[in-house]
Each structure stands twice: as structure tokens, then as C-alpha cells.
Design an enzyme around this catalytic site. Structure first.
Site, PDB file in Angstrom:
ATOM      1  N   THR A  18      13.406  79.234  50.183  1.00 47.98           N
ATOM      2  CA  THR A  18      14.866  79.253  50.273  1.00 47.98           C
ATOM      3  C   THR A  18      15.477  80.032  49.103  1.00 47.98           C
ATOM      4  OG1 THR A  18      14.631  77.010  51.130  1.00 47.98           O
ATOM      5  CG2 THR A  18      16.849  77.758  50.702  1.00 47.98           C
ATOM      6  N   ARG A  22       8.778  78.956  44.248  1.00 49.18           N
ATOM      7  CA  ARG A  22       8.701  77.750  43.410  1.00 49.18           C
ATOM      8  C   ARG A  22       7.325  77.134  43.518  1.00 49.18           C
ATOM      9  NH1 ARG A  22      14.591  75.056  44.229  1.00 49.18           N
ATOM     10  NH2 ARG A  22      15.601  76.986  43.619  1.00 49.18           N
ATOM     11  N   SER A 113      15.620  75.466  39.720  1.00 46.23           N
ATOM     12  CA  SER A 113      16.884  74.820  40.049  1.00 46.23           C
ATOM     13  C   SER A 113      16.892  73.322  39.751  1.00 46.23           C
ATOM     14  CB  SER A 113      17.221  75.106  41.505  1.00 46.23           C
ATOM     15  OG  SER A 113      18.524  74.690  41.780  1.00 46.23           O
ATOM     16  N   HIS A 114      17.070  72.532  40.806  1.00 45.76           N
ATOM     17  CA  HIS A 114      17.216  71.089  40.655  1.00 45.76           C
ATOM     18  C   HIS A 114      15.867  70.372  40.536  1.00 45.76           C
ATOM     19  CE1 HIS A 114      16.756  72.408  44.716  1.00 45.76           C
ATOM     20  NE2 HIS A 114      16.271  71.240  45.031  1.00 45.76           N
TER      21      HIS A 114
HETATM   22  C1  VG1 Z   1      17.783  73.479  48.921  1.00 44.70           C
HETATM   23  C2  VG1 Z   1      19.141  73.244  49.552  1.00 44.70           C
HETATM   24  C3  VG1 Z   1      19.792  74.572  49.884  1.00 44.70           C
HETATM   25  C4  VG1 Z   1      19.875  75.428  48.619  1.00 44.70           C
HETATM   26  C5  VG1 Z   1      18.502  75.567  47.992  1.00 44.70           C
HETATM   27  C6  VG1 Z   1      18.563  76.273  46.662  1.00 44.70           C
HETATM   28  O1  VG1 Z   1      16.961  74.168  49.828  1.00 44.70           O
HETATM   29  O2  VG1 Z   1      19.016  72.458  50.707  1.00 44.70           O
HETATM   30  O3  VG1 Z   1      21.054  74.335  50.428  1.00 44.70           O
HETATM   31  O4  VG1 Z   1      20.356  76.710  48.925  1.00 44.70           O
HETATM   32  O5  VG1 Z   1      17.943  74.271  47.756  1.00 44.70           O
HETATM   33  O6  VG1 Z   1      19.345  75.553  45.767  1.00 44.70           O
HETATM   34  P1  VG1 Z   1      15.857  73.440  50.757  1.00 44.70           P
HETATM   35  O7  VG1 Z   1      15.152  74.546  51.469  1.00 44.70           O
HETATM   36  O8  VG1 Z   1      15.003  72.637  49.813  1.00 44.70           O
HETATM   37  O9  VG1 Z   1      16.622  72.519  51.646  1.00 44.70           O
HETATM   38  V1  VG1 Z   1      19.165  75.698  44.132  1.00 44.70           V
HETATM   39  O10 VG1 Z   1      20.402  74.979  43.405  1.00 44.70           O
HETATM   40  O11 VG1 Z   1      18.223  76.848  43.985  1.00 44.70           O
HETATM   41  O12 VG1 Z   1      19.307  76.772  43.643  1.00 44.70           O
HETATM   42 CO    CO Z   2      20.332  75.511  41.480  1.00 45.14          CO
END
Ligand code: VG1
Ligand code: CO
Length: 543
Positions: A18, A22, A113-114
Site C-alpha cells: 500500500t 515494509r 508509518s504507524h
Molecule cells: C493502511 C491504511 C491505508 C493507508 C496505508 C498507509 O493500509 O489502511 O488507508 O493508506 O496504511 O498509511 P493497509 O493496506 O494496511 O490497510 V501510512 O500512515 O503509511 O502511511
Molecule cells: Co503514516
């Protein structure tokens, strides 16, 4: 210093998801792995010779070491210049902005990210292209293809460059410019929101509590909220970026930002609570005794954006990711502008923003942003909220209630089942896809299905098609359930189930979403067989 070409074997299965690639930090730290992936990206984007590249990350464990290696590789691959945040720090939106204002060829953002950081945590790398946004699918496909054939990488011999001091030096023939990570971002925000008006709001006694979660937004939030806008010292907490995020999960949800949620539902709640994630692109906003659902926040920002300093021209259009609630569509309809529905992930918004079709975009996963950059932007959303609050002179609770009264409320929840065995998750989706055609007309837990499909996106700008983006179930009585598998996890599979129902009656707007959505939750379980297939009795995270 000499340029060395080092032989490696191809790395298998390194498909960017996405938001870039990672993996566990330990995977990235294997000898030659980071190098093989970075060289694959460089080759996949057509090389960096003579080009300027932005580099920065969220400060997590391995960030500085990885940047040292990558800069030596960029130099060896002939890059003209690398623009790097001091200490290797750049939030995702700040990196997007820098790529744009410096007219760079692209940039590397190092973040998961998170996801949690540290030696046992996660690491990630994404490449953003010249519009400042995540590489589109055609480009990530080229990177992925290259990982399968790569047999060597180029690197400059010698030590890693010093990232600690602002200034311009040389690394081989490449110019290395170390910049303050915050300055350009603050300048951009000054044009987008009315600093004077927000300063007056704080001067009148308005209180904010911003939790930077020991991630990258700390320096930005300190500089803007406490520095420029005069919020009381101590308004920003956990403001120092740490390699392990202080042992926490930098995800601003009710589980990982529990202290913030507790404070905002307590008697001493300040006027506004907010938090961002590891790389600074997500935001959550809370008022006294209320947490604003991200899907609602997108709709609210769309409905009020004309009040913010940089958006007085109004709304051109709105885009939301498919699983995001349809609240934003209602605002677009009322404003007679276009609403777009894209697959999950920010890369799909880039074309719409570049073409000037939309002003703001958002996702249910706590991400909102606008045409100012090509990423979601956590602190931007907080500042826009502040500008709207200063203009409307109402509380967050009043503005939300008023919005629901005008547009109706889209009750919404997301249930995540983490760390599922991949074979079980894959079988669930194979079976769901196989059953799609037979679902319409059937009832589950008392709800009759009207339509079911596997979301496929036709990009209206470049005509590309992205298929298999999630199973959508529309019920006859208006509810919706969506199923998809996460593309950002690093362990097993994460199932996300998105559930929503629309309630036009203001008398029913204060109910609890889990209660209102109980029939949709039950129907989703019956359709996909979540409990029976996984043995789980409850989701791991409810947002
Ligand atoms: C998750 C979220 C998605 C977001 C992605 C990146 O993806 O659902 O909405 O764009 O994280 O967010 P997934 O495929 O795990 O559902 V983050 O804050 O990189 O940057
Ligand atoms: Co993020």
C-alpha cells in the site's frame, strides 16, 4: 573514495505494498538486502544520474544507518544532489513538499508509518516521484520486476556522511545538502492557514493537547503549535523523536493513543486533542468528550475548507478511498462538485490532484490531505481544524453535531483481525470472490444484499485499471460492508472489515457506532465466516 560495484543475488518477493516496502527491521538489516532493494528502486525509476533526490525518514531505528548507505549509493549512481533533513528526519508530507518545491526527481521516505519501530519492529522504504506523491503502480511494478533480476549494486566506498549539520558538502561528485526539516513546511503552512487568527484563538485561552507519539511530528508540532501559534508550553507531548518511539506503537488509534483518548473523555479535557503517526501523515482529532471519526473529519473539512486561509476559492472536488465512509460524498453532492472513490493508499489520489479535479482527499485510516502536497498530512489537518474552529467560534462537538444535522450521520467502524495465517485469509477471499455473483438477493443476519463486487478502479486521468481492491457488499437497507487484506503488515495477514450505516435522523445521532452497526457486523461475519474460519471471537483493533 571510489565507486564499487558489488555483486548480489536477487531478492525474492519484495513487492511494494500500500505504501512502499515494509518488512521487519531485521530483514532490511540483512547484508545486502537494503542495498538490493534500493538499487532496484533506482533502476526501476529510470536511474538517478544527474538528478536531485530528497531523502529523509521518521527517525526509527536503522533510519540513520540506512540513509548513510543510501546516500553513498545515490552518489555512486551519479545523482547530482541529495537533499536530506538534518539527522535524517523528514515527515512524509514535508518530504513531499520538498520534492515539489525543489523540483527534485523524487525522494526516498524511510518509514513503516504507524507500525512499531526498533530492532524487533518494522522498517520501510517508499519512493515518491516528482509530483511529490507515492510512486504509481506502473513504477512500483518496475521496481518489483527489478528486484527479481538485480545482480549488483553501486556504492561509494568510505564512511557514511555526517547528517548532523545544516550545510552543503560533497559526497564523491554528488552535492549533499543537509537542511532543517521543519523550515519549508512551516512556510507552506503559513500560506494555508491563518496563523494570526489561530494565535488569537490560543491567546483567548483555547487549549490543545497534541501527542506526537515520539515520532517525527514532534519538531514540527513544537515549532508551529507552541512556537508560531503560541499554544501553551507543554501542549505538545512525546515531542522528541525516538528510535523505538518510546516503546510505543505510533498509531493514533484508541488502543495505541489510549492516554489521549482518556484525557479527552475526562473532566480536564482541553478544547482539542490530536495525534499523528510515525511519519506524520496521519491525524486524529478529538474534542471534549468526542472523537471525530476520520471519515467524518474528511467530510467536515470538505464542508468547511473554504473558511481556511489557503482555500477561499472553495472546493473543486473530493476524493476518498473506497473503504472510507460515504459522508464526504454527501458534502460533494450538496456543493455540486465531483466525488471520487479510489483504492486504499495515497498513490491513487495523485492523478486527481495533479489534474486539479479535487481539493481534498482522505482515508478512513486517519489520513486527510489536500492539493498542497501529494501525501496525507497529519499536522496540516490539525491546523485546518484550528483555522476552522477559529473562524466558526464553535467547539468541535458543536461543529460535528451541526454537520450531522445538515448531512445525516454515517455510522462507521473498522474491525481489524491481525496476524492471521495467510492461507486462511487467502482462502476467505478466494471464497468471497467465488460467491460474489450468488450473493445479491440473499439475506445474512436479517440484512438482504442488493449488490456485491470486487472493487476495480478506473483512473479517470490516465485510464489505468486497478482491480481486486476489496470486496464491497451493499445491503438493500443502505448499509455497507467492505472486506480487504492489509498491504502494510509484516506478520501474517491482517483482515480489515469496514462497516457503515447511514442515519438521517438527528434524534438518533448520539448512539454508539458498535450498537448501531451490530446487525451489519453480524451480517459481515456470516458472509465471510470470520469467526468460524479464524477461531477469533473479537477483532484485535476497533476504530
Ligand atoms: C493502511 C491504511 C491505508 C493507508 C496505508 C498507509 O493500509 O489502511 O488507508 O493508506 O496504511 O498509511 P493497509 O493496506 O494496511 O490497510 V501510512 O500512515 O503509511 O502511511
Ligand atoms: Co503514516
Amino acid at each position: 573514495m571510489t565507486i564499487e560495484t558489488i555483486a548480489i543475488t536477487p531478492i525474492a518477493g519484495q513487492k511494494p505494498g500500500t505504501s512502499g516496502l515494509r518488512k521487519k527491521t531485521a530483514v532490511f538489516m540483512q547484508p545486502g538486502y537494503l542495498e538490493a532493494y534500493v538499487q532496484s528502486v533506482i533502476d526501476g525509476v529510470g536511474g538517478v544520474a544527474g538528478r536531485d533526490i530528497v531523502v529523509g525518514g521518521d527517525g526509527r531505528f536503522f533510519n540513520d544507518t540506512a540513509i548513510g548507505i543510501m546516500l553513498r549509493m545515490l552518489a555512486a549512481n551519479g545523482a547530482a544532489k541529495a537533499i536530506v533533513g538534518r539527522g535524517g528526519l523528514l515527515s512524509t508530507p514535508a518530504a513531499s513538499n520538498l520534492i515539489r518545491i525543489r523540483k527534485a526527481y523524487g525522494g526516498f521516505v524511510l518509514s513503516a508509518s504507524h507500525n512499531p519501530g526498533g530492532a524487533d519492529g518494522d522498517f520501510g522504504i517508499k519512493f515518491n516521484v516528482s509530483n511529490g506523491g507515492p510512486a504509481p503502480e506502473g513504477v512500483t511494478d518496475a521496481m518489483f520486476a527489478r528486484t527479481k533480476t538485480i545482480d549488483s549494486y553501486k556504492i561509494l566506498s568510505g564512511p557514511a556522511p555526517d547528517l548532523g549539520h545544516i550545510g552543503v558538502t560533497k559526497l564523491g561528485t554528488m552535492t549533499l545538502e543537509i537542511i532543517d526539516p521543519v523550515t519549508d513546511y512551516v512556510a507552506m503552512m503559513r500560506n494555508l492557514v491563518d496563523f494570526d487568527r489561530i494565535r488569537a484563538l490560543f491567546a483567548s485561552g483555547f487549549r490543545i493537547h497534541f501527542d506526537a507519539m515520539h515520532a517525527v511530528t514532534g519538531p514540527y508540532a513544537h515549532a508551529i503549535l507552541e512556537g508560531e501559534l503560541g499554544a501553551a508550553k507543554g501542549s505538545v507531548v512525546n515531542g522528541i523523536p525516538l528510535p523505538d518511539f518510546g516503546g510505543h506503537h505510533p498509531d493514533p488509534n484508541p488502543v495505541y493513543a489510549a492516554d489521549l483518548f482518556k484525557l479527552m473523555f475526562s473532566a480536564d479535557a482541553p478544547d482539542m486533542g490530536a495525534a499523528s503517526d510515525g511519519d506524520g501523515d496521519r491525524n486524529i482529532v478529538l474534542g471534549k468528550g468526542i472523537s471525530v471519526a476520520p471519515s467524518d473529519s474528511l467530510a467536515l473539512l470538505a464542508a468547511n475548507i473554504h473558511l481556511a486561509k489557503g482555500y477561499t476559492a472553495g472546493l473543486k472536488g473530493v476524493a476518498r478511498s473506497m473503504p472510507t465512509s460515504r459522508a464526504a460524498d454527501r458534502v460533494a453532492a450538496k456543493a455540486s462538485v465531483e466525488a471520487y472513490e479510489t483504492p486504499t493508499g495515497w498513490k491513487f489520489f495523485g492523478n486527481l490532484l495533479d489534474a486539479g479535479r479535487v481539493t481534498i482527499c482522505g482515508e478512513e485510516s486517519a489520513g486527510t490531505g489536500s492539493d498542497h502536497v501529494r501525501e496525507k498530512d497529519g499536522l496540516w489537518a490539525v491546523l485546518i481544524w484550528l483555522d476552522i474552529l477559529a473562524a466558526r467560534k464553535q467547539s468541535i462537538g458543536e461543529i460535528v453535531a451541526d454537520h450531522w444535522k445538515t448531512y445525516g450521520r454515517d455510522y462507521y467502524t473498522r474491525h481489524d483481525y491481525e496476524g492471521l495465517p495467510s492461507d486462511i485469509a487467502d482462502q476467505m477471499f478466494t471464497d468471497l470472490r467465488g460467491a460474489l455473483a450468488t450473493l445479491p438477493g440473499r439475506s445474512f443476519a436479517g440484512l438482504k444484499i442488493e449488490k456485491a463486487d470486487d472493487f476495480s478502479y478506473h483512473d479517470p486521468v490516465d485510464g489505468s485499471i486497478s482491480a481486486k481492491q476489496g470486496i464491497r457488499i451493499f445491503f438493500q437497507s443502505g448499509e455497507r460492508a467492505v472486506f480487504r487484506l492489509s498491504g502494510t503488515g509484516t506478520e501474517g495477514a491482517t483482515l480489515r472489515v469496514y462497516l457503515e450505516a447511514f442515519e438521517p435522523d438527528p434524534a438518533k445521532h448520539a448512539l454508539d457506532p458498535q450498537t448501531v452497526l451490530a446487525p451489519v457486523i453480524a451480517a459481515a461475519d456470516a458472509i465471510a465466516g470470520i469467526k468460524s474460519r479464524t477461531g477469533r471471537t473479537a477483532p484485535d483493533v476497533v476504530t
